[in-house]
Scaffold this motif. Structure first.
Motif, PDB file in Angstrom:
ATOM      1  N   LYS A 134       0.885  -1.200  -0.022  1.00  0.00           N
ATOM      2  CA  LYS A 134      -0.184  -0.081   0.042  1.00  0.00           C
ATOM      3  C   LYS A 134       0.832   1.191   0.019  1.00  0.00           C
ATOM      4  N   HIS A 135       1.955   1.038   0.730  1.00  0.00           N
ATOM      5  CA  HIS A 135       2.758   2.295   0.962  1.00  0.00           C
ATOM      6  C   HIS A 135       3.539   2.668  -0.409  1.00  0.00           C
ATOM      7  N   LEU A 136       4.157   1.578  -1.102  1.00  0.00           N
ATOM      8  CA  LEU A 136       4.619   1.618  -2.234  1.00  0.00           C
ATOM      9  C   LEU A 136       3.839   2.463  -3.480  1.00  0.00           C
ATOM     10  N   GLU A 137       2.530   1.547  -3.414  1.00  0.00           N
ATOM     11  CA  GLU A 137       1.616   2.098  -4.412  1.00  0.00           C
ATOM     12  C   GLU A 137       1.205   3.778  -4.101  1.00  0.00           C
ATOM     13  N   ARG A 138       1.090   4.200  -2.889  1.00  0.00           N
ATOM     14  CA  ARG A 138       0.888   5.684  -2.540  1.00  0.00           C
ATOM     15  C   ARG A 138       1.955   6.518  -3.043  1.00  0.00           C
ATOM     16  N   GLU A 139       3.151   5.869  -2.823  1.00  0.00           N
ATOM     17  CA  GLU A 139       4.082   6.822  -2.970  1.00  0.00           C
ATOM     18  C   GLU A 139       4.801   6.936  -4.391  1.00  0.00           C
ATOM     19  N   LEU A 140       4.695   5.767  -5.173  1.00  0.00           N
ATOM     20  CA  LEU A 140       5.132   5.649  -6.611  1.00  0.00           C
ATOM     21  C   LEU A 140       3.981   5.915  -7.458  1.00  0.00           C
ATOM     22  N   HIS A 141       2.784   6.102  -6.971  1.00  0.00           N
ATOM     23  CA  HIS A 141       1.620   6.612  -8.042  1.00  0.00           C
ATOM     24  C   HIS A 141       1.565   5.513  -8.967  1.00  0.00           C
ATOM     25  N   MET A 142       1.679   4.373  -8.875  1.00  0.00           N
ATOM     26  CA  MET A 142       1.553   3.276  -9.837  1.00  0.00           C
ATOM     27  C   MET A 142       1.092   2.055  -9.142  1.00  0.00           C
ATOM     28  N   PRO A 143       0.286   1.045  -9.902  1.00  0.00           N
ATOM     29  CA  PRO A 143      -0.005  -0.172  -9.248  1.00  0.00           C
ATOM     30  C   PRO A 143       1.312  -0.866  -9.037  1.00  0.00           C
ATOM     31  N   VAL A 144       1.299  -1.742  -7.618  1.00  0.00           N
ATOM     32  CA  VAL A 144       2.242  -2.550  -7.169  1.00  0.00           C
ATOM     33  C   VAL A 144       1.905  -4.137  -7.333  1.00  0.00           C
ATOM     34  N   ASP A 145       2.446  -4.762  -8.083  1.00  0.00           N
ATOM     35  CA  ASP A 145       1.907  -6.459  -8.193  1.00  0.00           C
ATOM     36  C   ASP A 145       2.633  -7.061  -6.904  1.00  0.00           C
ATOM     37  N   ILE A 146       1.748  -7.981  -6.599  1.00  0.00           N
ATOM     38  CA  ILE A 146       2.512  -8.549  -5.369  1.00  0.00           C
ATOM     39  C   ILE A 146       2.650 -10.186  -5.613  1.00  0.00           C
ATOM     40  N   ASN A 147       3.873 -10.726  -5.557  1.00  0.00           N
ATOM     41  CA  ASN A 147       3.907 -12.065  -5.808  1.00  0.00           C
ATOM     42  C   ASN A 147       3.366 -12.891  -4.521  1.00  0.00           C
ATOM     43  N   ARG A 148       2.436 -13.287  -4.560  1.00  0.00           N
ATOM     44  CA  ARG A 148       1.593 -13.943  -3.297  1.00  0.00           C
ATOM     45  C   ARG A 148       2.433 -15.133  -2.700  1.00  0.00           C
ATOM     46  N   GLU A 149       2.836 -15.715  -3.489  1.00  0.00           N
ATOM     47  CA  GLU A 149       3.905 -16.982  -3.161  1.00  0.00           C
ATOM     48  C   GLU A 149       4.697 -16.446  -2.177  1.00  0.00           C
ATOM     49  N   ASN A 150       5.519 -15.686  -2.737  1.00  0.00           N
ATOM     50  CA  ASN A 150       6.782 -15.300  -1.851  1.00  0.00           C
ATOM     51  C   ASN A 150       6.322 -14.699  -0.755  1.00  0.00           C
ATOM     52  N   LEU A 151       5.251 -13.849  -0.758  1.00  0.00           N
ATOM     53  CA  LEU A 151       4.670 -13.040   0.448  1.00  0.00           C
ATOM     54  C   LEU A 151       4.371 -14.061   1.485  1.00  0.00           C
ATOM     55  N   LEU A 152       3.545 -15.071   1.150  1.00  0.00           N
ATOM     56  CA  LEU A 152       3.032 -16.106   1.959  1.00  0.00           C
ATOM     57  C   LEU A 152       4.274 -16.934   2.634  1.00  0.00           C
ATOM     58  N   LYS A 153       5.307 -17.104   1.751  1.00  0.00           N
ATOM     59  CA  LYS A 153       6.602 -17.993   2.242  1.00  0.00           C
ATOM     60  C   LYS A 153       7.134 -17.179   3.338  1.00  0.00           C
ATOM     61  N   ILE A 154       7.359 -15.806   3.030  1.00  0.00           N
ATOM     62  CA  ILE A 154       8.005 -14.993   4.247  1.00  0.00           C
ATOM     63  C   ILE A 154       7.200 -14.861   5.222  1.00  0.00           C
ATOM     64  N   LYS A 155       5.963 -14.560   5.173  1.00  0.00           N
ATOM     65  CA  LYS A 155       4.697 -14.564   6.243  1.00  0.00           C
ATOM     66  C   LYS A 155       5.241 -15.986   7.021  1.00  0.00           C
ATOM     67  N   GLU A 156       5.268 -17.156   6.578  1.00  0.00           N
ATOM     68  CA  GLU A 156       5.563 -18.390   7.291  1.00  0.00           C
ATOM     69  C   GLU A 156       6.655 -18.300   7.902  1.00  0.00           C
ATOM     70  N   GLU A 157       7.657 -17.821   7.434  1.00  0.00           N
ATOM     71  CA  GLU A 157       8.988 -18.011   7.869  1.00  0.00           C
ATOM     72  C   GLU A 157       9.010 -17.279   9.302  1.00  0.00           C
ATOM     73  N   VAL A 158       8.522 -15.947   9.217  1.00  0.00           N
ATOM     74  CA  VAL A 158       8.608 -14.923  10.376  1.00  0.00           C
ATOM     75  C   VAL A 158       7.418 -15.039  11.333  1.00  0.00           C
TER      76      VAL A 158
END
Lengths: 243, 189
Positions: free
Chosen positions: A145-169
């Motif tokens: 959300k922060h990146l989209e707001r500051e860069l003024h453009m859509p930011v795609d999310i790689n959900r697989e990597n995001l979920l992997k990191i969430k699981e790790e931490v």
């Protein structure tokens, strides 16, 4: 992962915050109270001791951190498993967010090394002052959300990597130098700043010292909001039954 | 404008086009002594830098910001620097990234030697430019340590600077202060 004595892993930021505010001395009594180990990584050692030692501006601060390492108040740890995990986490974290077809590298090797070390030690707590690493652990969607707001453009999310990191931490908790300072206050460690007779001249001197320290941490880069300082001071006033 | 088939040695097309445009604008702004335009040009390239994080974009932002600060002080930017900017433009068009980075380093050196009496000030201008441009990356969402590395400055300098801004005031947290403190107290008391 190892099952070890309880521990905290420090990122560079909190040590820099404490050094700049002449509060590194707190680490020894806090460690006693914690009854565990405080760890730093090679990257943190590089950032808070080696690099500043060769500058004019921060050499003195570096020379205040170094004895903490010599005395094992801060223990430096490295291991091939940590290096491997660091590369894994870095690869994941820097391939979560994409803009204009480009992966945005949001974090640094040093920050992921601290995370990897926490996971290796099976510790539940990492001490980080800066915003992005903290959000990566606590809620990576906030970064999008922060990146989209500051860069003024859509930011795609790689959900697989995001979920992997969430699981790790998922079991990691984050503290800042702020929380260390408040605990030090509640353990009466900051009484050393109260001179004889000062209480008669400055009402509620202890609270004023805490307020000064929190502002010092904030103004030297800890991700701490003004409203949080107010909240902490009000909380402590209530706890100490001060108006 | 052709595209070099060895894309890995090329800047992303968007960055390359942006750099060409920005260098042209910067050269014009300096020739016209248009300080405001020079400042705007520096801000634009920093935007790209957050996404692509390539050294060319970041160093260009730092150089142009440094030139803006110099011009803003009323100091004339000398022909040597202008020649290097023109040379840099040619290098970007030819996809000679190493040579382009070399011209940027050359500009830094020329800035440092611009005025002996102002040598320390010029070094300060370059340091400030690195920190200011780094701050933009941090503002966009890049971590402090990553920002320090990209902007070739130190975490110490960045933290000192960021603390004096309001950049941390709007940070959203899912873990509120009370919860964080409650957890800390369990560990230490």
């Amino acid at each position: 992962m190892l099952m070890m004595k309880k521990s905290l892993v420090f990122d560079s930021g909190p040590l820099i915050s404490l050094a700049i505010n002449n509060l590194l001395w707190l680490l020894e009594p806090l460690k006693k109270s914690f009854a565990g180990e405080f760890y730093i990584t090679p990257a943190v050692y590089e950032e808070v001791v080696k690099k500043p030692f060769y500058t004019k501006r921060y050499k003195f601060e570096a020379l205040q951190v170094y004895p903490l390492v010599l005395k094992n108040i801060l223990r430096s740890i490295e291991h091939p498993a940590i290096r491997k995990k660091t590369e894994e986490l870095l690869g994941m974290a820097n391939k979560i967010f994409k803009a204009q077809g480009n992966w945005i590298h949001i974090v640094h090797y040093g920050e992921m090394e601290a995370l990897a070390t926490a996971l290796f030690l099976n510790t539940e707590t990492i001490v980080v002052d800066e915003r992005t690493t903290r959000q990566l652990i606590e809620d990576p969607f906030l970064i999008a959300k922060h990146l989209e707001r500051e860069l003024h453009m859509p930011v795609d999310i790689n959900r697989e990597n995001l979920l992997k990191i969430k699981e790790e931490v998922k079991n990691l908790q984050v503290l800042r130098s702020t929380e260390l300072a408040v605990c030090a206050f509640e353990l009466d460690l900051l009484q050393k700043y109260v001179a004889p007779g000062e209480k008669e001249v400055i009402p509620n001197i202890s609270i004023e010292i805490l307020d000064g320290i929190l502002w010092g941490l904030k103004l030297n880069g800890c991700s701490l909001k003004e409203e949080e300082i107010e909240e902490i001071i009000n909380m402590e006033r209530q706890r100490l039954k001060i108006k | 404008m052709g595209v070099n088939p060895n894309r890995e040695f090329c800047l992303n097309i968007t960055v390359k086009e942006d750099l060409i445009h920005i260098l042209q604008e910067a050269i014009a702004a300096i020739q016209q002594k248009n300080t405001r335009l020079l400042s705007e040009v520096s801000n634009h390239i920093t935007h790209c830098a957050s996404i692509f994080q390539n050294p060319e974009a970041i160093k260009t932002a730092i150089v142009i910001y440094a030139l803006f600060k110099i011009q803003d002080r009323g100091i004339t930017i000398n022909d040597g620097i202008m020649d290097l900017l023109q040379d840099g433009l040619i290098q970007v068009k030819k996809d000679n990234n190493q040579a382009y980075l070399g011209t940027l380093e050359g500009i830094f050196k020329k800035i440092s030697k611009m005025d002996e009496k102002l040598a320390l000030y010029m070094q300060q201008v370059i340091n400030e430019a690195k920190i200011k441009k780094g701050m933009k990356l941090y503002q966009h969402g890049i971590s402090l340590a990553q920002t320090a590395e990209l902007a070739e400055t130190t975490l110490w300098d960045l933290m000192d600077y960021v603390g004096k801004t309001k950049l941390n005031e709007n940070v959203k947290d899912v873990v509120d202060l009370k919860r964080r403190l409650a957890y800390a107290r369990k560990l230490f008391q």
